[in-house]
Motif scaffolding. Structure first.
Motif, PDB file in Angstrom:
ATOM      1  N   ALA A 187       1.294  -1.773   0.037  1.00  0.00           N
ATOM      2  CA  ALA A 187      -0.189   0.795  -0.101  1.00  0.00           C
ATOM      3  C   ALA A 187       0.566   1.114  -0.066  1.00  0.00           C
ATOM      4  N   GLU A 188       2.284   1.417   0.620  1.00  0.00           N
ATOM      5  CA  GLU A 188       2.817   2.830   0.776  1.00  0.00           C
ATOM      6  C   GLU A 188       3.678   2.658  -0.524  1.00  0.00           C
ATOM      7  N   MET A 189       3.272   1.655  -1.601  1.00  0.00           N
ATOM      8  CA  MET A 189       4.907   1.922  -2.033  1.00  0.00           C
ATOM      9  C   MET A 189       3.731   2.055  -3.980  1.00  0.00           C
ATOM     10  N   THR A 190       2.518   1.799  -3.554  1.00  0.00           N
ATOM     11  CA  THR A 190       1.571   2.319  -4.786  1.00  0.00           C
ATOM     12  C   THR A 190       1.515   3.579  -3.701  1.00  0.00           C
ATOM     13  N   GLU A 191       1.127   4.211  -2.971  1.00  0.00           N
ATOM     14  CA  GLU A 191       0.572   5.526  -2.735  1.00  0.00           C
ATOM     15  C   GLU A 191       1.908   6.088  -2.936  1.00  0.00           C
ATOM     16  N   LYS A 192       3.589   5.830  -3.457  1.00  0.00           N
ATOM     17  CA  LYS A 192       4.569   6.514  -3.580  1.00  0.00           C
ATOM     18  C   LYS A 192       4.897   6.347  -5.372  1.00  0.00           C
ATOM     19  N   GLY A 193       4.371   5.493  -5.247  1.00  0.00           N
ATOM     20  CA  GLY A 193       4.153   5.659  -7.087  1.00  0.00           C
ATOM     21  C   GLY A 193       3.290   6.562  -7.806  1.00  0.00           C
ATOM     22  N   LYS A 194       1.744   6.553  -6.986  1.00  0.00           N
ATOM     23  CA  LYS A 194       1.500   8.001  -7.394  1.00  0.00           C
ATOM     24  C   LYS A 194       1.965   9.259  -7.204  1.00  0.00           C
ATOM     25  N   ARG A 195       2.437   9.075  -6.589  1.00  0.00           N
ATOM     26  CA  ARG A 195       2.882  10.761  -6.254  1.00  0.00           C
ATOM     27  C   ARG A 195       4.238  10.875  -7.476  1.00  0.00           C
ATOM     28  N   PHE A 196       4.944   9.419  -6.855  1.00  0.00           N
ATOM     29  CA  PHE A 196       6.211  10.013  -8.374  1.00  0.00           C
ATOM     30  C   PHE A 196       5.307   9.975  -9.748  1.00  0.00           C
ATOM     31  N   GLY A 197       3.867   9.471  -9.827  1.00  0.00           N
ATOM     32  CA  GLY A 197       3.503   9.907 -11.562  1.00  0.00           C
ATOM     33  C   GLY A 197       3.338  11.283 -11.465  1.00  0.00           C
ATOM     34  N   LYS A 198       2.580  11.622 -10.211  1.00  0.00           N
ATOM     35  CA  LYS A 198       2.333  12.832 -10.138  1.00  0.00           C
ATOM     36  C   LYS A 198       3.253  14.226 -10.338  1.00  0.00           C
ATOM     37  N   GLY A 199       4.256  13.326  -9.675  1.00  0.00           N
ATOM     38  CA  GLY A 199       6.379  14.614 -10.007  1.00  0.00           C
ATOM     39  C   GLY A 199       6.418  14.827 -11.281  1.00  0.00           C
ATOM     40  N   GLY A 200       6.769  13.150 -12.213  1.00  0.00           N
ATOM     41  CA  GLY A 200       7.086  13.380 -12.571  1.00  0.00           C
ATOM     42  C   GLY A 200       6.327  14.415 -14.070  1.00  0.00           C
ATOM     43  N   GLY A 201       4.815  13.781 -13.747  1.00  0.00           N
ATOM     44  CA  GLY A 201       3.772  14.214 -14.458  1.00  0.00           C
ATOM     45  C   GLY A 201       4.575  16.341 -14.473  1.00  0.00           C
ATOM     46  N   LEU A 202       4.301  16.258 -13.416  1.00  0.00           N
ATOM     47  CA  LEU A 202       4.700  18.404 -13.519  1.00  0.00           C
ATOM     48  C   LEU A 202       5.935  18.102 -13.726  1.00  0.00           C
ATOM     49  N   PHE A 203       7.045  17.566 -13.704  1.00  0.00           N
ATOM     50  CA  PHE A 203       8.122  17.962 -14.599  1.00  0.00           C
ATOM     51  C   PHE A 203       8.536  17.887 -15.745  1.00  0.00           C
ATOM     52  N   GLY A 204       7.767  17.012 -16.254  1.00  0.00           N
ATOM     53  CA  GLY A 204       7.354  17.565 -18.073  1.00  0.00           C
ATOM     54  C   GLY A 204       6.108  18.471 -18.692  1.00  0.00           C
ATOM     55  N   GLY A 205       5.267  19.059 -17.779  1.00  0.00           N
ATOM     56  CA  GLY A 205       4.945  19.593 -17.574  1.00  0.00           C
ATOM     57  C   GLY A 205       5.577  21.505 -17.196  1.00  0.00           C
ATOM     58  N   ALA A 206       6.651  20.932 -16.626  1.00  0.00           N
ATOM     59  CA  ALA A 206       7.583  22.585 -15.842  1.00  0.00           C
ATOM     60  C   ALA A 206       8.760  22.181 -17.845  1.00  0.00           C
ATOM     61  N   GLY A 207       8.937  21.748 -17.843  1.00  0.00           N
ATOM     62  CA  GLY A 207       9.713  21.394 -19.082  1.00  0.00           C
ATOM     63  C   GLY A 207       9.079  21.990 -20.555  1.00  0.00           C
ATOM     64  N   LEU A 208       8.395  20.961 -20.376  1.00  0.00           N
ATOM     65  CA  LEU A 208       7.398  22.061 -21.706  1.00  0.00           C
ATOM     66  C   LEU A 208       6.993  24.124 -21.435  1.00  0.00           C
ATOM     67  N   VAL A 209       7.125  24.390 -20.530  1.00  0.00           N
ATOM     68  CA  VAL A 209       6.526  25.316 -20.236  1.00  0.00           C
ATOM     69  C   VAL A 209       8.027  26.130 -20.510  1.00  0.00           C
TER      70      VAL A 209
END
Length: 139
Positions: free
Chosen positions: A41-63
């Protein structure tokens, strides 16, 4: 039954050692399963956070890329106040091309230093160690 018998009866009764070991084993197994579920459960939660963080980094790169493009247009517009727009655009394009070529050359140099992708110093050290062991074994 004697006082030191593993099977006592009455108020001070103790369970046989085998039963205690079996119950401890079951409890340990249950504890390990519960801990594994918790870890999952903890790794699932961390995976979701990593996914969101990665998406935000990708968006920041595009901007960031869009920001650099706007900066290039701003430089061209500023230069066009003193010269023709086409000349300002050509100068900025030339500067960007020179920066690109420099970065590519430096990148190629770094990749060349990293090739071949094998740990040569470590391999040499291991070979020397093997040779020394063989030499001592022959004595």
């Amino acid at each position: 039954m004697t006082a030191d018998s593993p099977h006592r009866t009455g108020a001070g009764a103790q369970e046989p050692v085998g039963d205690l070991v079996q119950r401890a084993s079951q409890q340990l197994s249950q504890l390990v399963r519960d801990e594994m579920r918790l870890a999952q459960a903890e790794m699932t939660e961390k995976g979701k956070r990593f996914g969101k963080g990665g998406g935000l980094f990708g968006g920041a790169g595009l901007v960031g890329v869009l920001t650099l493009q706007a900066l290039v247009v701003t430089v061209i517009a500023a230069l066009s106040l003193t010269m023709d727009v086409w000349l300002a655009a050509l100068i900025v394009t030339g500067v960007l091309a020179a920066i690109t070529a420099l970065m590519a050359a430096l990148g190629k140099q770094q990749v060349g230093k990293a090739s071949p992708p094998t740990p040569e110093r470590t391999m040499d050290s291991v070979k020397a160690d093997v040779a020394e062991v063989k030499e001592k074994a022959q004595r």
